[in-house]
Scaffold this active site. Structure first.
Site, mmCIF file in Angstrom:
data_model
loop_
_atom_site.group_PDB
_atom_site.id
_atom_site.type_symbol
_atom_site.label_atom_id
_atom_site.label_comp_id
_atom_site.label_asym_id
_atom_site.label_seq_id
_atom_site.Cartn_x
_atom_site.Cartn_y
_atom_site.Cartn_z
ATOM 1 C CG ASP A 36 19.285 -36.273 -13.383
ATOM 2 O OD1 ASP A 36 19.217 -37.683 -12.805
ATOM 3 O OD2 ASP A 36 19.270 -35.551 -12.975
ATOM 4 C CG ASP A 55 10.416 -33.153 -10.419
ATOM 5 O OD1 ASP A 55 10.371 -35.033 -10.186
ATOM 6 O OD2 ASP A 55 9.852 -31.973 -10.749
ATOM 7 C CB VAL A 56 10.442 -39.146 -11.129
ATOM 8 C CG1 VAL A 56 11.637 -39.650 -11.603
ATOM 9 C CG2 VAL A 56 11.388 -38.159 -9.560
ATOM 10 C CE1 TYR A 148 17.384 -41.864 0.081
ATOM 11 C CE2 TYR A 148 18.170 -43.234 2.072
ATOM 12 C CZ TYR A 148 17.673 -42.592 0.714
ATOM 13 O OH TYR A 148 18.750 -43.419 -0.039
ATOM 14 C CE LYS A 152 15.759 -44.361 -1.791
ATOM 15 N NZ LYS A 152 15.321 -44.441 -2.613
ATOM 16 C CB THR A 183 26.191 -41.321 -5.375
ATOM 17 O OG1 THR A 183 25.004 -41.621 -4.090
ATOM 18 C CG2 THR A 183 26.907 -42.933 -5.926
HETATM 19 N N1 LIG Z 1 24.643 -43.846 -2.827
HETATM 20 C C1 LIG Z 1 24.204 -44.434 -1.572
HETATM 21 O O1 LIG Z 1 24.745 -45.472 -0.904
HETATM 22 C C2 LIG Z 1 22.647 -44.844 -1.966
HETATM 23 C C3 LIG Z 1 22.396 -46.268 -0.984
HETATM 24 C C4 LIG Z 1 21.196 -46.697 -0.629
HETATM 25 C C5 LIG Z 1 19.739 -46.675 -2.061
HETATM 26 N N2 LIG Z 1 20.535 -45.470 -2.815
HETATM 27 C C6 LIG Z 1 19.064 -44.826 -3.503
HETATM 28 O O2 LIG Z 1 19.885 -44.464 -4.947
HETATM 29 C C7 LIG Z 1 18.978 -43.800 -5.915
HETATM 30 C C8 LIG Z 1 20.268 -43.275 -6.624
HETATM 31 O O3 LIG Z 1 20.746 -42.434 -6.126
HETATM 32 P P1 LIG Z 1 22.812 -42.300 -5.622
HETATM 33 O O4 LIG Z 1 23.304 -42.781 -5.032
HETATM 34 O O5 LIG Z 1 22.751 -42.283 -7.316
HETATM 35 O O6 LIG Z 1 22.494 -40.668 -5.611
HETATM 36 P P2 LIG Z 1 22.706 -38.962 -6.823
HETATM 37 O O7 LIG Z 1 22.669 -38.047 -5.777
HETATM 38 O O8 LIG Z 1 24.522 -39.275 -7.032
HETATM 39 O O9 LIG Z 1 22.088 -39.327 -8.059
HETATM 40 C C9 LIG Z 1 20.481 -39.427 -7.717
HETATM 41 C C10 LIG Z 1 20.326 -39.028 -9.095
HETATM 42 O O10 LIG Z 1 18.218 -38.656 -9.083
HETATM 43 C C11 LIG Z 1 18.657 -37.356 -9.694
HETATM 44 N N3 LIG Z 1 16.944 -36.863 -9.622
HETATM 45 C C12 LIG Z 1 17.525 -35.382 -7.993
HETATM 46 N N4 LIG Z 1 16.024 -35.686 -8.110
HETATM 47 C C13 LIG Z 1 15.018 -36.030 -9.023
HETATM 48 C C14 LIG Z 1 13.564 -35.690 -9.756
HETATM 49 N N5 LIG Z 1 12.587 -35.334 -8.790
HETATM 50 N N6 LIG Z 1 13.579 -36.399 -10.508
HETATM 51 C C15 LIG Z 1 14.119 -37.435 -11.428
HETATM 52 N N7 LIG Z 1 15.869 -36.900 -10.883
HETATM 53 C C16 LIG Z 1 16.026 -36.203 -9.877
HETATM 54 C C17 LIG Z 1 19.490 -36.483 -9.384
HETATM 55 O O11 LIG Z 1 19.722 -35.140 -10.684
HETATM 56 C C18 LIG Z 1 21.039 -37.635 -9.296
HETATM 57 O O12 LIG Z 1 21.260 -37.324 -10.910
HETATM 58 C C19 LIG Z 1 18.178 -43.604 -5.332
HETATM 59 O O13 LIG Z 1 17.653 -43.834 -5.055
HETATM 60 C C20 LIG Z 1 18.919 -43.516 -3.922
HETATM 61 O O14 LIG Z 1 18.334 -43.430 -3.135
HETATM 62 C C21 LIG Z 1 21.425 -44.880 -2.809
#
Ligand SMILES: NC(=O)c1ccc[n+]([C@@H]2O[C@H](COP(=O)([O-])OP(=O)(O)OC[C@H]3O[C@@H](n4cnc5c(N)ncnc54)[C@H](O)[C@@H]3O)[C@@H](O)[C@H]2O)c1
Length: 241
Positions: A36, A55-56, A148, A152, A183
């Site tokens: 992360d 950092d991805v 976004y 996706k 989340t």
């Molecule tokens: N929560 C939802 O409703 C939902 C729905 C559809 C898709 N998603 C996707 O699921 C995935 C996880 O999201 P989440 O809901 O757990 O969000 P979140 O914000 O709780 O977690 C995201 C994580 O990614 C990390 N991150 C951010 N930028 C980064 C970077 N540059 N390099 C490495 N790590 C980085 C953050 O520190 C965090 O730990 C994401 O791709 C999000 O788009 C989430």
């Protein structure tokens, strides 16, 4: 379903869906390398999870990680790309190129760099299971958030590309499209935005990160050995309508 003897590399694993994946896959017996952008590891509920700051969107960071893995002879049997951001709700008419680049850098290029590392390491050495995390907003249209949604949608077809490209190499690639999941990403959004998505969710409730992680475990494990290029909704029925 187990991942005994397998190493899983997970991005965005500090919190939310990525963290749940780290814990669920570790419980299933995987050696988990959780990564992360956060400086420090969280207090994972499962012991033995290794943490690496990454950092991805940073190509040099991926190269350094690849060098470490090669030096230690560590394979990547499973890749889960959960890192993602949704910092702006901008529509096509008002999105800035700066925001566009940052969001695509993390959500799209970050996935590419993860798949690049894992395939480079495992081609000819496989098997490898790639599980990318997209979104319902990669499958259907929604209002605003052009960057976004674009990122996706790209992740879905990048996954299909990898599935076809490596189908004969023992490398599978599948993508999960979560609906509204409880989340931090969702908690910081305007409540009316979440209420609108919830109103369109047939199950009438928000999903849990663990419910996404269990679907990831299926796609990561040999239980899905003939599944590649699949787009799996974990959305309470949102995209079934
Ligand atoms: N929560 C939802 O409703 C939902 C729905 C559809 C898709 N998603 C996707 O699921 C995935 C996880 O999201 P989440 O809901 O757990 O969000 P979140 O914000 O709780 O977690 C995201 C994580 O990614 C990390 N991150 C951010 N930028 C980064 C970077 N540059 N390099 C490495 N790590 C980085 C953050 O520190 C965090 O730990 C994401 O791709 C999000 O788009 C989430």
């Amino acid at each position: 379903m187990d991942l005994i003897g397998k190493t899983a590399l997970i991005t965005g694993a500090y919190r939310g869906i990525g963290r749940a994946c780290a814990e669920v896959l570790a419980r299933a017996g995987a050696q988990v390398i959780a990564t992360d952008i956060a400086a420090e590891a969280p207090d994972y509920a499962v012991p033995g999870i290794r943490y690496h700051r990454l950092d991805v969107a940073d190509e040099a960071g991926w190269s350094a990680l690849e060098a470490d893995l090669r030096r230690d002879g560590t394979p990547v049997d499973v890749l889960v790309t959960a890192a993602g951001i949704a910092p702006t709700k901008a529509a096509p008419h008002d999105v800035t190129l700066a925001d566009w680049d940052v969001i695509l850098g993390v959500n799209q290029t970050g996935v590419l760099l993860g798949m690049r590392l894992a395939t480079r390491l495992m081609l000819g050495r496989g098997p490898l299971s790639i599980v990318n995390i997209s979104s319902i907003w990669g499958q259907v249209g929604g209002m605003g958030q052009i960057a976004y949604h674009a990122s996706k949608g790209a992740v879905i077809n990048m996954t299909r590309n990898a599935a076809v490209t490596y189908a004969k190499d023992g490398i599978r690639a599948n993508v999960i499209c979560p609906g509204l999941i409880d989340t931090e990403m969702v908690r910081v959004q305007p409540p009316q935005m979440n209420a609108a998505t919830l109103a369109l969710t047939p199950m009438g409730r928000i999903g849990l990160p663990e419910e996404v992680a269990k679907a990831v475990l299926f796609l990561a494990s040999d239980a899905s050995s003939f599944v590649t290029g699949a787009v799996l909704p974990v959305d309470g029925g949102f995209t079934a309508q």
